[in-house]
Scaffold this motif. Structure first.
Motif, short mmCIF file in Angstrom:
data_model
loop_
_atom_site.label_atom_id
_atom_site.label_comp_id
_atom_site.label_asym_id
_atom_site.label_seq_id
_atom_site.Cartn_x
_atom_site.Cartn_y
_atom_site.Cartn_z
N LYS A 1 0.68 -1.21 -0.18
CA LYS A 1 0.21 0.26 0.01
C LYS A 1 1.00 1.27 0.11
CE LYS A 1 -2.08 -0.83 3.75
NZ LYS A 1 -3.00 -0.91 4.97
N LEU A 2 0.40 2.23 -0.54
CA LEU A 2 1.01 3.53 -0.62
C LEU A 2 0.16 4.43 0.03
CD1 LEU A 2 3.23 5.54 -1.63
CD2 LEU A 2 1.66 5.83 -3.75
N SER A 3 0.59 5.46 1.05
CA SER A 3 -0.24 6.31 1.83
C SER A 3 0.54 7.46 1.75
CB SER A 3 -0.54 5.85 3.09
OG SER A 3 0.74 5.49 3.83
N GLY A 4 0.13 8.46 2.35
CA GLY A 4 0.90 9.90 2.57
C GLY A 4 0.10 10.95 3.01
N ASP A 5 0.85 12.23 3.20
CA ASP A 5 0.02 13.60 3.78
C ASP A 5 0.64 14.48 2.89
OD1 ASP A 5 -1.70 12.31 6.11
OD2 ASP A 5 0.11 11.81 6.63
N LEU A 6 0.07 15.67 2.76
CA LEU A 6 0.38 16.85 1.94
C LEU A 6 -0.20 18.01 2.90
CD1 LEU A 6 -0.29 16.33 -1.77
CD2 LEU A 6 2.05 16.14 -0.45
N VAL A 7 0.67 18.88 3.53
CA VAL A 7 0.28 19.85 4.50
C VAL A 7 0.69 21.04 4.21
CG1 VAL A 7 0.34 20.44 7.02
CG2 VAL A 7 0.37 18.13 6.32
N SER A 8 -0.06 22.19 4.20
CA SER A 8 0.33 23.53 4.02
C SER A 8 -0.09 24.48 5.12
CB SER A 8 -0.30 24.15 2.77
OG SER A 8 0.11 23.69 1.46
N THR A 9 0.74 25.22 5.78
CA THR A 9 0.25 26.20 6.77
C THR A 9 0.83 27.52 6.64
OG1 THR A 9 0.84 24.18 8.28
CG2 THR A 9 0.98 26.40 9.28
N PHE A 10 -0.13 28.33 7.01
CA PHE A 10 0.04 29.80 7.00
C PHE A 10 -0.17 30.61 8.24
CE2 PHE A 10 -1.22 28.10 2.86
CZ PHE A 10 -0.35 28.78 2.09
N ASN A 11 0.62 31.51 8.68
CA ASN A 11 0.20 32.28 9.88
C ASN A 11 0.17 33.84 9.62
OD1 ASN A 11 1.75 34.28 11.93
ND2 ASN A 11 0.85 32.56 13.06
N PHE B 1 -9.52 15.23 3.72
CA PHE B 1 -9.22 16.52 3.77
C PHE B 1 -9.44 17.02 5.30
CE2 PHE B 1 -9.46 16.96 -0.59
CZ PHE B 1 -8.54 17.77 -0.87
N SER B 2 -8.40 17.79 5.94
CA SER B 2 -8.70 18.20 7.35
C SER B 2 -8.17 19.51 7.33
CB SER B 2 -7.85 17.27 8.50
OG SER B 2 -6.61 17.23 8.20
N ILE B 3 -8.59 20.23 8.35
CA ILE B 3 -8.39 21.72 8.70
C ILE B 3 -7.93 21.90 10.03
CG2 ILE B 3 -8.91 24.19 8.44
CD1 ILE B 3 -10.63 23.22 6.38
N LYS B 4 -6.95 22.86 10.35
CA LYS B 4 -6.46 23.06 11.60
C LYS B 4 -6.44 24.62 11.86
CE LYS B 4 -2.69 22.38 14.84
NZ LYS B 4 -1.30 21.79 15.17
N LEU B 5 -7.00 25.24 12.87
CA LEU B 5 -6.95 26.42 13.14
C LEU B 5 -6.71 26.77 14.50
CD1 LEU B 5 -10.44 27.60 11.46
CD2 LEU B 5 -8.09 27.71 10.47
N ILE B 6 -5.64 27.45 14.53
CA ILE B 6 -5.03 27.96 15.95
C ILE B 6 -5.26 29.55 15.83
CG2 ILE B 6 -3.09 28.16 17.54
CD1 ILE B 6 -1.93 25.72 15.98
N THR C 1 -3.11 30.74 12.83
CA THR C 1 -2.34 30.00 12.03
C THR C 1 -3.52 28.90 11.46
OG1 THR C 1 -0.43 29.97 13.50
CG2 THR C 1 -0.64 28.32 12.06
N ALA C 2 -3.37 28.73 10.09
CA ALA C 2 -4.14 27.86 9.45
C ALA C 2 -3.35 26.74 8.81
CB ALA C 2 -5.15 28.69 8.31
N THR C 3 -3.95 25.56 8.98
CA THR C 3 -3.27 24.23 8.26
C THR C 3 -4.17 23.36 7.51
OG1 THR C 3 -1.55 24.18 9.96
CG2 THR C 3 -1.86 22.40 8.82
N VAL C 4 -4.05 23.16 6.32
CA VAL C 4 -4.84 22.15 5.60
C VAL C 4 -4.00 21.21 5.19
CG1 VAL C 4 -6.23 22.27 3.26
CG2 VAL C 4 -5.98 24.23 4.42
N SER C 5 -4.67 19.77 5.45
CA SER C 5 -3.85 18.51 5.18
C SER C 5 -4.66 17.63 4.24
CB SER C 5 -3.83 17.80 6.34
OG SER C 5 -2.99 18.61 7.36
N TYR C 6 -4.12 17.06 3.52
CA TYR C 6 -4.76 16.16 2.59
C TYR C 6 -3.94 14.88 2.85
CZ TYR C 6 -5.83 13.56 -1.75
OH TYR C 6 -6.32 12.44 -2.59
#
Length: 814
Positions: free
Chosen positions: A241-251, A778-783, A807-812
């Motif tokens: 199996k192949l798995s992974g995460d792509l993450v972008s963060t902006f403050n 998709f997930s979103i993290k807000l701080i 801070t906002a983080t978007v993950s796939y």
């Protein structure tokens, strides 16, 4: 503000201790069907609802529920999943799970010398942060993950950096480990260090903090505790199996962070491969609008020169070499190319001198130009070799750490000038084109052997040895071609080795014991350049030996209460920095080496209580840590010039080029006492509350018998939080991070421009973390940080905390 802080703490304590237990419960223990040992981290969910929980380290769990019958699903790595029905409220259930041959899609947890293999517990006080907890943490730096953890304090000298305090100590008193091997270079210094800044928090599987000396396990430097960084390593999978995460963060409004991060894993039944990395950019550092701007002269509350970047990459692989053995490879690279050390280029609390014509020490100064850590490990592990050798682990490693610094003075007659009168301040300045470089590199080669032997059904022996070889490269030069003697003699060699043995014994159903001993040997070779050079010393070598030990116990007073205690010793052999550093320190001292130093030693005693019921968990430790033969910098009484020659200040042609001579000696002793508390309470299926509190008191006894407050002891601090999950895809965590006022400061702190002579004010920093899984992938993290825009400062940090920022983080994930 302090009244508010006291109010928060007392409200939290009372809410945790006296909340009523009213709902019906499903609870009990989960055990291995073959050996009947408890299984931790089993996920238990109620079918048809969003309710679920995990078993604790003793295999216990509880779920508040009142409608029966219900169907429970149990699942965990390495065991066959189960479904079963429960017909009534019962907190004494016992479930058994059958082990499977292969583990499924999980990250590997590396073996830990401090863990009892029989009970899967340890008498050592410890804190841990796992990859699953990143949603409730700031991930600006690796040290941010440990802010307000029980027994831990974080001090930040500059952006992108930070030092971890454990039981009141930092720097060379704390041992950093990467994948179980020492990361500390042989020139680690007494104060805070920036080395943890080279670790990417997004590539950490787990951080384990050991509170108290761990020299019996890992040797020198572990005087007050240690931190082990476990990198991400994936286990095998039944199917490819192949798995992974792509993450972008902006403050926004804090540091202007822009981060791109990726993880990719490929798993098969016989091999796994992982590749991850980050590119991070931070544009500025913005403090509260209420901060005292004079502290940042000649800048303002938005430090535009606090910009820096960070890059990292990690590869790991695990290969099954037989049914009982595997080979694991890890390679990690992390680098900060350049980041300003802000306490050297701003005035800080030197403004309290109320003098005109004050100027910062440098026009520009950086102790990360670059800061680089490259860590590589290869480990072969096999099990069931024989009855005498239940498992054997052989590991080798190569670590390179670059501690590069650069400094630039102000151009001649172009320095800024501070005045108490705002109208008279001169903010204009030019920086000299001349750049001085101070470049130091540690090249460490590691080898270790860990063996586990079953002496009986209730007794295990963990034994082995390790060796570390460090060769130091050091140089000083300028861009104009001028060459100076390096900070440390180039080619210095430092060798650490040791043999250890620990016995883990299950004395009875309630009592388990651990006994440990280690013999350590240290060798230092200092190739001084000769008595006719500016350093004025000939080459020499020194060796040190030390025996350390520990005794720990874990006793179950009842099914809910566990008593823990640990008696241990630690040591730190004099390193390259202690033995060889020569030259100007700060602005008024000249360091002279002392070749007669002895190892520093500590003795530690702590006792702890853990209580866990269906809804309530609490842990409290009390400790006493005593330092013997503490290596301390003392004044010799001599006045010298910039080359260390004795001078008469009254007749010196340049009265500003004379210095107080200082040297290191085993002159002092020190006592540190404290309390470490953490607790949580499951209010209902959707709401959980928690609190941490750490208090440390320190006192230094000088050679002449006088005493004073110990240097850099953190204030009482902690966090209070609420975890609210109204639905499965949403979690909301309001959090208050707090610290009490700290007025008991040492003489050295009074003269430190990072610390006010009145000490450090208390604060409460209100934060909000929101995690929302918008879609399956998709997930979103807000701080939201510092919601009240308070002007606050961690004790001994050179920066105020950031003002109100987001801070906002978007993950796939796939």
């Amino acid at each position: 503000m302090m009244k508010t802080a006291h109010y928060y703490v007392f409200v939290c304590l009372f809410s945790l201790l006296f909340y009523s237990l009213s709902n019906a419960q499903i609870g009990g223990i989960v055990k291995d069907s073959k050996n009947f040992s408890p299984i931790s981290d089993v996920h238990i969910s109620i079918v048809g609802t969003d309710l679920g929980t995990n078993t604790d380290q003793d295999g216990r769990f509880s779920l508040p529920y009142s409608t029966f019958p219900v169907t429970l699903e149990l699942s965990v790595l390495g065991y066959e999943s189960r479904s079963l029905q429960v017909y009534r409220s019962d907190s004494t259930l016992a479930f058994f799970m059958k082990p499977t041959v292969l583990s499924l899609d999980e990250i590997v947890i590396a073996p830990d010398r401090t863990i009892n293999p029989i009970t899967n517990t340890s008498p050592i006080a410890r804190s841990s942060v796992t990859i699953e907890q990143l949603s409730d943490k700031s991930t600006v730096t690796a040290v941010e993950l440990l802010r307000a953890e029980s027994g831990v304090f974080v001090q930040q000298t500059s952006v992108g950096q930070g030092s971890i305090y454990i039981r009141g100590r930092a720097g060379r008193d704390v041992l950093y480990l990467f994948n179980g091997m020492r990361m500390n270079p042989s020139f680690v210094r007494s104060g805070q260090n920036q080395y943890f800044g080279a670790i990417d928090p997004l590539l950490i599987n787990k951080l384990d903090v050991y509170r108290g000396p761990i020299s019996v396990y890992y040797g020198s430097d572990a005087l007050s505790g240690g931190v082990n960084i476990s990198p991400i390593i994936y286990d095998f999978s039944e199917d490819s199996k192949l798995s992974g995460d792509l993450v972008s963060t902006f403050n926004f409004e804090g540091n202007g962070e822009k981060t791109v991060h990726g993880k990719f894993a490929y798993q098969t039944p016989k091999a796994s491969f992982f590749l991850g990395g980050s590119l991070r950019d931070f544009d500025y550092y913005k403090m509260s609008s209420r901060t005292e701007e004079a502290l940042w002269f000649p800048y303002d509350a938005t430090l535009s020169n606090a910009d820096y970047s960070f890059k990292s990459m990690q590869f790991s692989s695990k290969i099954k070499t037989s049914t009982e053995s595997d080979l694991t490879v890890v390679s990690y690279y992390g680098e900060i190319p350049d980041a300003a050390r802000l306490d050297r280029i701003t005035l800080g609390f030197s403004i309290e001198a109320q003098e005109s014509e004050l100027t910062p020490q440098f026009g520009y100064y950086s102790n990360t130009s670059p800061l680089l850590f490259w860590g590589n490990t290869v480990e072969f592990r096999t099990s069931k070799v024989s009855k005498a050798f239940e498992s054997i682990g052989i590991k080798g490693g190569y670590f390179r750490l670059k501690d590069f610094r650069k400094e630039q003075d102000f151009a001649f007659n172009n320095a800024p000038e501070y005045s108490v009168n705002i109208a008279e301040r001169d903010y204009l300045f030019e920086i000299s084109d001349t750049t001085n470089f101070d470049q130091n590199t540690s090249n460490q080669y590691h080898f270790s052997v860990d063996i586990r032997s079953a002496l009986s059904k209730n007794m295990y022996l963990k034994w082995g040895g390790d060796v570390s070889f460090d060769r130091v490269q050091s140089s000083r030069h300028s861009n104009t071609g001028q060459v100076q003697l390096p900070r440390y003699p180039d080619g210095s060699v430092y060798i650490l080795s040791g043999l250890f043995a620990q016995i883990d014994q299950l004395v009875s159903e309630k009592l388990s014991m651990e006994y440990g001993v280690r013999y350590s040997q240290t060798y230092a070779s200092i190739p001084f350049e000769g008595i006719l050079t500016d350093r004025r010393y000939d080459p020499y070598s020194a060796s040190y030996s030390q025996l350390t030990g520990s005794v720990g116990l874990t006793y179950k007073l009842s099914k809910d209460i566990i008593f823990l205690s640990n008696l241990s010793s630690g040591f730190r052999a004099p390193n390259i920095s202690d033995l060889s550093e020569v030259g100007i320190r700060r602005s008024d001292q000249f360091q002279t080496p002392n070749t007669e130093l002895r190892p520093e030693k500590t003795g530690n005693f702590d006792i702890g209580i853990q209580y866990q019921s269906d809804r309530f968990f609490t842990e409290m430790y009390a400790f006493w840590l005593h330092y013997f033969d503490k290596i301390t910098r003392i004044e010799t009484g001599n006045i010298v010039d910039e080359y260390g020659n004795l001078v008469d200040p009254a007749t010196s042609p340049d009265p500003f080029a004379v210095y107080n001579e200082v040297t290191n000696e085993n002159a002092n002793s020190m006592d540190l006492l404290g309390i470490e508390f953490r607790g949580s309470y499951q209010v209902n299926p959707t709401l959980k509350s928690g609190l941490t509190f750490t208090y440390t008191w320190g006192n230094l006894t000088n050679e002449n018998g006088t005493s004073e407050p110990a240097d850099r002891v953190p204030p009482a601090n902690g966090i209070f939080y609420l975890d609210y999950s109204p639905v499965k895809k949403l979690s909301i965590r309001p959090q208050a991070r707090y610290a009490f006022a700290h007025r008991r400061i040492s003489p050295d702190e009074i003269g430190d421009i990072r610390i006010s002579q009145n000490g450090t004010d208390g604060f409460v920093n209100l934060q909000l973390f929101i995690n929302y899984k918008a879609l399956d992938h998709f997930s979103i993290k807000l701080i939201a940080d510092n919601l009240t825009d308070a002007a606050y400062r961690e004790h001994a940090s050179s920066l105020d905390g950031m003002g109100r920022n987001y801070t906002a983080t978007v993950s796939y994930s796939f």
